[in-house]
Design a protein around this motif. Structure first.
Motif, mmCIF file in Angstrom:
data_model
loop_
_atom_site.group_PDB
_atom_site.id
_atom_site.type_symbol
_atom_site.label_atom_id
_atom_site.label_comp_id
_atom_site.label_asym_id
_atom_site.label_seq_id
_atom_site.Cartn_x
_atom_site.Cartn_y
_atom_site.Cartn_z
ATOM 1 N N SER A 264 0.899 -1.255 0.000
ATOM 2 C CA SER A 264 -0.193 -0.023 -0.014
ATOM 3 C C SER A 264 0.766 1.060 -0.049
ATOM 4 N N LEU B 187 1.314 4.783 1.824
ATOM 5 C CA LEU B 187 1.031 5.567 3.106
ATOM 6 C C LEU B 187 1.454 6.958 2.928
ATOM 7 N N CYS C 148 10.281 5.690 0.512
ATOM 8 C CA CYS C 148 9.760 6.868 1.123
ATOM 9 C C CYS C 148 10.370 8.039 0.047
ATOM 10 N N THR D 213 0.964 -3.692 3.546
ATOM 11 C CA THR D 213 -0.228 -3.400 4.100
ATOM 12 C C THR D 213 -0.394 -3.984 5.382
ATOM 13 N N VAL E 158 0.789 -1.343 8.375
ATOM 14 C CA VAL E 158 0.277 0.013 8.295
ATOM 15 C C VAL E 158 -0.014 0.564 9.901
ATOM 16 N N SER F 54 2.488 3.603 11.051
ATOM 17 C CA SER F 54 1.821 4.970 11.170
ATOM 18 C C SER F 54 2.115 5.736 12.616
ATOM 19 N N VAL G 26 -3.372 5.789 4.774
ATOM 20 C CA VAL G 26 -3.129 4.904 3.701
ATOM 21 C C VAL G 26 -3.959 4.771 2.426
ATOM 22 N N SER G 27 -3.599 4.419 1.350
ATOM 23 C CA SER G 27 -4.419 4.024 0.246
ATOM 24 C C SER G 27 -3.875 2.948 -0.541
ATOM 25 N N ARG G 28 -4.783 2.054 -1.193
ATOM 26 C CA ARG G 28 -4.258 1.567 -2.276
ATOM 27 C C ARG G 28 -4.650 2.340 -3.627
#
Ligand code: ADP
Ligand code: MG
Length: 389
Positions: free
Chosen positions: A209, A211, A334, A351, A354, A358, A377-379
């Motif tokens: 994923s 972030l 990152c 994932t 996460v 975070s 978070v996003s896919r």
């Protein structure tokens, strides 16, 4: 809140304001650029994805020649009189984005009916996640439903970009509107900013994923840094005798080192290497080669920090902390994302880790900067869609 919940909420907001159900509902996402920074205005490549944060518009016809627009997050009611020539409102007003899109439809000979509309959004404003493109593209998508005329996706994105240039006074590139229109679930979009050719790149592995870490700082720069960088890229291209830095290889640039100022050389080195990294990263994503993608993200950050000089201590702190967590803790790569000097960083993460990542990023960042970051978070998410109509 997912897009369907946001749509339900927006339908309720609409009903509260006008005592009827919306006839049409449309949504468009914000975006994050995974890699390819400051390459767009050098005719290079970018690799954004749509995020699970959307702007939704709900509307119904009102049997008049007027469009009224409200936003749960913006001042006032914006009224567009379709019988009059359209023009931008006061500088800086949110209504300019949707009004510019309406003007684009009218200019193409596609005249919308009168309607009342409400916007609602989960894309943070001004954080570099492109709430402005989401607002434009949501408007365009609703207009497609209301007029029954579907635009070619490239034309639609360009119409929205034009609205941002001419109505909002922001000379943006093509990335934000293209990804908001063309994003697809579980795909990144490799976009050639020269040919404007978009190419979907599958990122189907649900174990990975993105972030997004908002530093919650925006350093106000008085020196016109963005214009300066653009001018320096132009100087490098001129010295090399090419139209843009897209036409330059790393070898070519190295050979021409003596022909340009040291700063101009470093700016060009960022652009030339970043274009290469973006193409490699797209291959890496396609092959699920995560260590390579992660290394390219770190290299992108170092190049933006050292050669292009558009990072800031807060973005560097996020990237340092992410690097210290490392692959053992689930962080693969990152980098800063967006124009720089604040805004967001983006990390490629496992994932399953996460929550832990975070928490570690948030506490590490707060310790170093005394600022509380925002994280989500996003896919890779879907692009704009008509949800009702
Ligand atoms: P970004 O696109 O990075 O979020 P911009 O400065 O380009 O930042 O655009 C932010 C502006 O877009 C806001 O200040 C506001 O005027 C407008 N905007 C975006 N979404 C909405 C919305 N849902 N309602 C009202 N205004 C919005
Ligand atoms: Mg914007």
């Amino acid at each position: 809140m997912n897009v369907n919940e946001l749509a339900r909420q927006t339908a309720m907001d609409f009903k509260n304001g006008s005592s009827r159900e919306p006839r049409w509902i449309a949504a468009a996402p914000g975006r994050v650029n995974v890699i390819g920074e400051h390459t767009d205005y050098n005719d290079g490549f970018v690799l954004p994805m749509a995020i699970e944060r959307y702007t939704v518009i709900a509307a119904s016809p009102n049997n008049t020649d007027r469009i009224t627009l409200r936003s749960t997050a913006g001042d006032g009611v914006v009224t567009v009189d379709l019988a009059q020539p359209l023009k931008p409102g006061p500088k800086g007003h949110w209504g300019n984005y949707p009004v510019g899109v309406i003007a684009g439809f009218v200019a193409r000979g596609v005249k919308p009916p009168g309607f009342d509309a409400v916007f609602n959004s989960t894309v943070p404003f001004g954080g570099g996640l492109s709430s402005s493109a989401a607002l434009e593209v949501a408007t365009a998508t609703l207009l497609e439903a209301a007029t029954g005329q579907t635009l070619d996706p490239v034309d639609k994105a360009l119409l929205c970009q034009k609205a941002e240039h001419e109505y909002a006074g922001m000379p943006c590139g093509i990335m934000d509107q293209f990804i908001s229109v063309m994003g697809r679930e579980s795909h990144l979009l490799l976009l050639d900013c020269r040919s404007r050719k978009p190419e979907l790149v599958p990122m189907s592995d649900p174990a990975m994923s993105l972030l997004i870490i908002n530093t919650n700082v925006k350093h106000e720069l008085t020196g016109g840094e963005y214009a300066k960088r653009r001018a320096e890229c132009g100087q490098a291209a001129m010295a090399l005798g090419v139209v843009s830095l897209r036409d330059v290889s790393a070898d070519m640039l190295e050979r021409a080192r003596g022909m340009m100022d040291g700063t101009v050389f470093r700016r060009a080195r960022h652009v030339v290497s970043e274009i290469e990294r973006t193409l490699h990263a797209a291959e890496g994503v396609r092959a699920s080669n995560w260590p390579t993608v992660g290394q390219l993200m770190y290299a992108s950050h170092a190049s933006l920090r050292d050669d292009y000089e558009v990072s800031c201590p807060e973005l560097d702190a996020v990237v340092d902390i992410a690097g210290a967590i490392g692959p053992g803790g689930g962080v693969i790569g990152c980098r800063m994302t967006g124009g720089g000097f604040g805004g967001c960083a983006v990390a490629l993460v496992r994932t399953e880790s996460v929550a832990d990542i975070s928490a570690r990023l948030a506490s590490g960042y707060e310790q170093r900067t005394k600022i509380i970051p925002s994280l989500f978070v996003s896919r890779p998410a879907a692009g704009a869609a008509v949800l009702k109509g």
